[in-house]
Motif scaffolding. Structure first.
Motif, PDB file in Angstrom:
ATOM      1  N   VAL A 312      32.423 -26.297  70.384  1.00 52.16           N
ATOM      2  CA  VAL A 312      33.261 -25.424  69.139  1.00 52.16           C
ATOM      3  C   VAL A 312      31.795 -25.407  68.069  1.00 52.16           C
ATOM      4  CG1 VAL A 312      34.228 -26.192  67.160  1.00 52.16           C
ATOM      5  CG2 VAL A 312      35.388 -26.522  69.447  1.00 52.16           C
ATOM      6  N   LYS A 313      30.750 -26.145  68.204  1.00 50.01           N
ATOM      7  CA  LYS A 313      29.645 -26.168  67.493  1.00 50.01           C
ATOM      8  C   LYS A 313      28.795 -24.813  67.952  1.00 50.01           C
ATOM      9  CE  LYS A 313      29.353 -31.089  66.652  1.00 50.01           C
ATOM     10  NZ  LYS A 313      28.404 -32.309  66.764  1.00 50.01           N
ATOM     11  N   LYS A 315      30.006 -22.230  69.620  1.00 49.13           N
ATOM     12  CA  LYS A 315      30.633 -21.163  69.131  1.00 49.13           C
ATOM     13  C   LYS A 315      30.614 -20.704  67.855  1.00 49.13           C
ATOM     14  CE  LYS A 315      32.717 -20.385  73.411  1.00 49.13           C
ATOM     15  NZ  LYS A 315      31.883 -21.285  73.847  1.00 49.13           N
ATOM     16  N   LYS A 316      30.539 -21.678  66.967  1.00 48.54           N
ATOM     17  CA  LYS A 316      30.332 -21.532  65.466  1.00 48.54           C
ATOM     18  C   LYS A 316      28.784 -20.901  65.082  1.00 48.54           C
ATOM     19  CE  LYS A 316      33.445 -25.099  63.517  1.00 48.54           C
ATOM     20  NZ  LYS A 316      33.602 -26.348  62.812  1.00 48.54           N
ATOM     21  N   GLU A 317      27.866 -21.559  65.922  1.00 49.56           N
ATOM     22  CA  GLU A 317      26.518 -20.982  65.798  1.00 49.56           C
ATOM     23  C   GLU A 317      26.310 -19.646  66.229  1.00 49.56           C
ATOM     24  OE1 GLU A 317      24.083 -23.821  67.577  1.00 49.56           O
ATOM     25  OE2 GLU A 317      24.375 -25.514  66.217  1.00 49.56           O
ATOM     26  N   THR A 318      27.001 -19.370  67.490  1.00 51.53           N
ATOM     27  CA  THR A 318      27.174 -17.885  67.952  1.00 51.53           C
ATOM     28  C   THR A 318      27.529 -17.000  66.943  1.00 51.53           C
ATOM     29  OG1 THR A 318      27.299 -18.798  70.248  1.00 51.53           O
ATOM     30  CG2 THR A 318      27.852 -16.487  70.085  1.00 51.53           C
ATOM     31  N   LEU A 319      28.894 -17.498  66.313  1.00 50.38           N
ATOM     32  CA  LEU A 319      29.298 -16.432  65.166  1.00 50.38           C
ATOM     33  C   LEU A 319      28.362 -16.334  64.223  1.00 50.38           C
ATOM     34  CD1 LEU A 319      31.996 -14.917  64.234  1.00 50.38           C
ATOM     35  CD2 LEU A 319      32.679 -17.417  63.506  1.00 50.38           C
ATOM     36  N   ALA A 320      27.789 -17.224  63.556  1.00 48.48           N
ATOM     37  CA  ALA A 320      26.917 -17.157  62.738  1.00 48.48           C
ATOM     38  C   ALA A 320      25.827 -16.039  62.984  1.00 48.48           C
ATOM     39  CB  ALA A 320      26.304 -18.318  62.160  1.00 48.48           C
ATOM     40  N   SER A 353      32.925 -13.280  69.172  1.00 48.65           N
ATOM     41  CA  SER A 353      32.467 -14.461  68.827  1.00 48.65           C
ATOM     42  C   SER A 353      33.506 -15.089  68.170  1.00 48.65           C
ATOM     43  CB  SER A 353      31.235 -14.298  67.850  1.00 48.65           C
ATOM     44  OG  SER A 353      30.011 -13.635  68.690  1.00 48.65           O
ATOM     45  N   ARG A 354      34.312 -14.787  67.157  1.00 49.88           N
ATOM     46  CA  ARG A 354      35.583 -15.208  66.404  1.00 49.88           C
ATOM     47  C   ARG A 354      36.542 -15.705  67.764  1.00 49.88           C
ATOM     48  NH1 ARG A 354      36.506 -12.015  61.305  1.00 49.88           N
ATOM     49  NH2 ARG A 354      34.256 -12.768  60.992  1.00 49.88           N
ATOM     50  N   LEU A 357      35.464 -18.538  69.305  1.00 43.89           N
ATOM     51  CA  LEU A 357      35.702 -19.833  68.406  1.00 43.89           C
ATOM     52  C   LEU A 357      36.955 -20.409  68.428  1.00 43.89           C
ATOM     53  CD1 LEU A 357      34.586 -21.930  66.543  1.00 43.89           C
ATOM     54  CD2 LEU A 357      34.678 -20.371  64.697  1.00 43.89           C
ATOM     55  N   THR A 361      38.291 -23.777  69.594  1.00 45.16           N
ATOM     56  CA  THR A 361      39.101 -24.786  68.822  1.00 45.16           C
ATOM     57  C   THR A 361      40.408 -25.008  69.718  1.00 45.16           C
ATOM     58  OG1 THR A 361      37.829 -23.802  67.059  1.00 45.16           O
ATOM     59  CG2 THR A 361      40.060 -25.299  66.634  1.00 45.16           C
TER      60      THR A 361
END
Length: 624
Positions: A312-313, A315-320, A353-354, A357, A361
């Motif tokens: 999850v972390k 995926k969040k960094e990838t989305l950012a 990417s979203r 995530l 999740t």
């Protein structure tokens, strides 16, 4: 004298009976049964409590359950219902021994074990092993990263019985070792018409009789069957020809039957006791195996939970990163340095990417729900459990150096330590013990039968009889005196033989039992080989994951270098950034796969409990 002789015979024979006398214990040379870690009476009083242990509330803070791997294992030992159910099998094994000591056949044990659910298996991204080329991007081949895909490693063990669903034949009947006292008291009045007047000097014989009989029967480990009967009859009739009316007859008799071939032998007739004592040891090993399966399952599920949190972390960094790329691309499009199509591609990458995530999740929440069912008694049915989020406090790590040992050492450790193999050996031993019962049915039945009896008669003189004298006049006391002084003894000894001309049923049972025994030995070997295969495949998955991360990193760096000199486009940069994100996720999956593989190796070699500081006695008492 007769009373003394009968008492002496009974005392000698009772010494050979299971559970009676000084020698009524187990057969000399047999191992003591492995009983439960606490008294059976306490175990039989066990009641399942469906409330969670205090540890759960101690670890719950602000609606979150903060647990390490050690905490998760402790919660499972205290709350898992599969382990709790296996605690009852100790009492079941005790009842088997009790039943066998009474001469009964065994009802058997359940060898079914329940494994924790597989879970979602950590990040489900495949492990890419082929790097991207300069002109195209390929997904590459994949290596299994899910426990369910590791073949025998994730194969559920449902039944550890080496005989499967085919029971072994019971063989020759075992004598009933528990003594039986029988009694009979009755009174009858009977009127019979007579075809000849001269038989009883009457046309209608009227008889009133009272019977009071008592008997004692018991069998012994040698196959000996003893029967002692004391029969009494008091009769009154209207016959004119009887010298006594009324009169009393009594008899004290002893009958001893000793098999000489079929059914002879202490080991043969105590075989169910030996099997039941082995079952007590098997019960302890089954509990240990259920504990191993649960511990391994908790390690696997907890490892996947940690991996999913890390994913999850990522995926969040990838989305950012995708949002930053979109912002940069939008600025360049507005300045006119990039075509509008590049912004569309960047925007698509943001939404992709979203979505990743959201999926990651969702998998994390699903894994939490699965882990709760293993660590708690009521699972997600309890509102307190359902509302809690699990926060793992341990991280994944891989040692720098891998321990290298010959495969033969792993095989030796598994054969010596694994409880499932230990209980399989005991099952094979029970099969060999049971074969003796099948083989004895092939023998002829030759029994030595001895009979000893003393009789007595006394009564009042019939006033209508013409008998010249009454030698046995008197009452019941005179009858007893005649019996004890052996006035009218009877002795007999003989041999009874039953010689089957064909015994195809017994022959078939012996053949089938021997075949099942051979199959049992083969299954034991296959279980060890399966464990070794699982270990090798788990290690291969780890090595493939490490290579994947290296290839993807090298490919991304090469593409970035070409983009800087104008030899590539943003399309390929975006694609390689996606593959980099995938590589990071698969690296997490690789670490997870390695930890699970290491736990699987510990399970295969039978030392997973000691590696996690879990004691059998504490686990039986629902403590870690």
């Amino acid at each position: 004298m007769a009373r003394s002789a009968l008492s002496t015979i009974l005392v000698i024979l009772m010494a050979a009976s299971p559970g009676m006398g000084a020698s009524g214990g187990q057969v000399a040379g047999s191992a003591a049964p492995a009983g439960p870690p606490q008294p059976a009476s306490e175990n039989q009083r066990r009641r399942t409590d469906f409330s969670n242990s205090q540890r759960f509330r101690d670890l719950l803070r602000a609606g979150n359950l903060y647990i390490s791997l050690s905490d998760a294992l402790a919660l499972a030992i205290e709350n898992n219902l599969d382990i709790e159910l296996d605690r009852y099998t100790f009492s079941i094994a005790d009842t088997e021994v009790l039943r066998a000591k009474g001469g009964g056949t065994l009802r058997g044990l359940l060898f079914t074990l329940a494994e924790p659910p597989a879970g979602v298996g950590g990040p489900l991204s495949p492990l890419v092993t082929n790097g991207a080329t300069s002109s195209s991007v390929t997904a590459g081949s994949t290596v299994a990263s899910n426990a369910l895909e590791l073949g025998v490693l994730g194969e559920a063990q449902t039944n550890l019985s080496v005989q499967g669903t085919i029971p072994q034949s019971a063989g020759a009947p075992v004598p009933a070792f528990d003594p039986v006292v029988t009694g009979l008291v009755n009174w009858t009045h009977q009127t019979d018409p007579q075809v000849s007047y001269f038989s009883y000097d009457t046309n209608s014989l009227v008889t009133s009789a009272t019977n009071a009989n008592v008997g004692y029967q018991q069998s012994f480990s040698t196959g000996t069957q003893v029967s002692v009967n004391f029969d009494n009859n008091h009769t009154k009739l209207n016959s004119l020809s009887n010298s006594y009316n009324p009169f009393t007859t009594s008899a004290l008799g002893l009958t001893v039957t000793q098999p000489l071939w079929r059914g002879f032998g202490i080991n043969l007739n105590r075989r169910f006791i030996r099997i039941a004592q082995n079952e007590q040891k098997i019960t302890s090993l089954l509990f240990q195996q259920q504990l191993i399966e649960t511990v391994y399952g908790v390690i696997r599920l907890y490892t996947d939970l940690v991996a999913l949190n890390e994913d999850v972390k990522v995926k969040k960094e990838t989305l950012a990163l995708a949002e930053k790329l979109y912002a940069d691309t939008k600025a360049q499009v507005e300045e006119g340095t990039l075509a509008p199509v590049e912004m569309t591609r960047a925007n698509a990458q943001v939404f992709a990417s979203r979505q990743d995530l959201i999926n990651s999740t969702g998998l994390l929440e699903e894994q939490e729900a699965i882990l709760k069912t293993v660590l708690t008694r009521r699972g997600n049915e309890d509102p307190e459990v359902a509302g809690a989020r699990i926060i793992p406090t341990d991280t994944l790590s891989i040692p720098e150096k891998e321990e290298t040992r010959p495969l033969q050492e792993f095989l030796t450790a598994a054969v010596a330590s694994r409880p499932d193999l230990g209980q399989a050996r005991l099952q094979v031993e029970n099969s060999e013990i049971g074969l003796a019962g099948s083989r004895t049915l092939l023998r002829p039945e030759i029994d030595l039968v001895g009979v000893a009896q003393n009789a007595g008669l006394a009564g009042m003189a019939n006033p209508l009889s013409q008998a010249p004298s009454i030698p046995y006049g008197g009452g019941y006391g005179d009858v007893l005196n005649q019996i004890l002084t052996r006035k009218f003894p009877t002795y007999g000894i003989g041999v009874q033989v039953a010689l089957p001309l064909r015994n195809r049923v017994a022959e078939a049972d012996v053949a089938r039992d021997e075949l099942q025994l051979r199959q049992s030995e083969v299954r034991v070997r296959l279980e060890v080989e399966d464990a070794l295969i699982a270990m090798r495949r788990a290690r291969s998955s780890y090595e493939a994951a490490v290579q994947t991360r290296k290839f993807q990193q090298e490919s991304l760096e090469a593409e970035q270098a070409k983009y800087e000199v104008g030899a590539s486009t943003s399309f390929f940069v975006i694609q390689y950034e996606s593959l980099l994100a995938q590589a990071r996720s698969t690296e997490v999956a690789a670490m997870s796969a390695y930890v699970k593989a290491r736990a699987a190796l510990q399970r295969a070699t039978g030392n997973i409990l000691s590696e996690n500081n879990i004691s059998m006695d504490a686990a039986y008492k629902a403590r870690k």
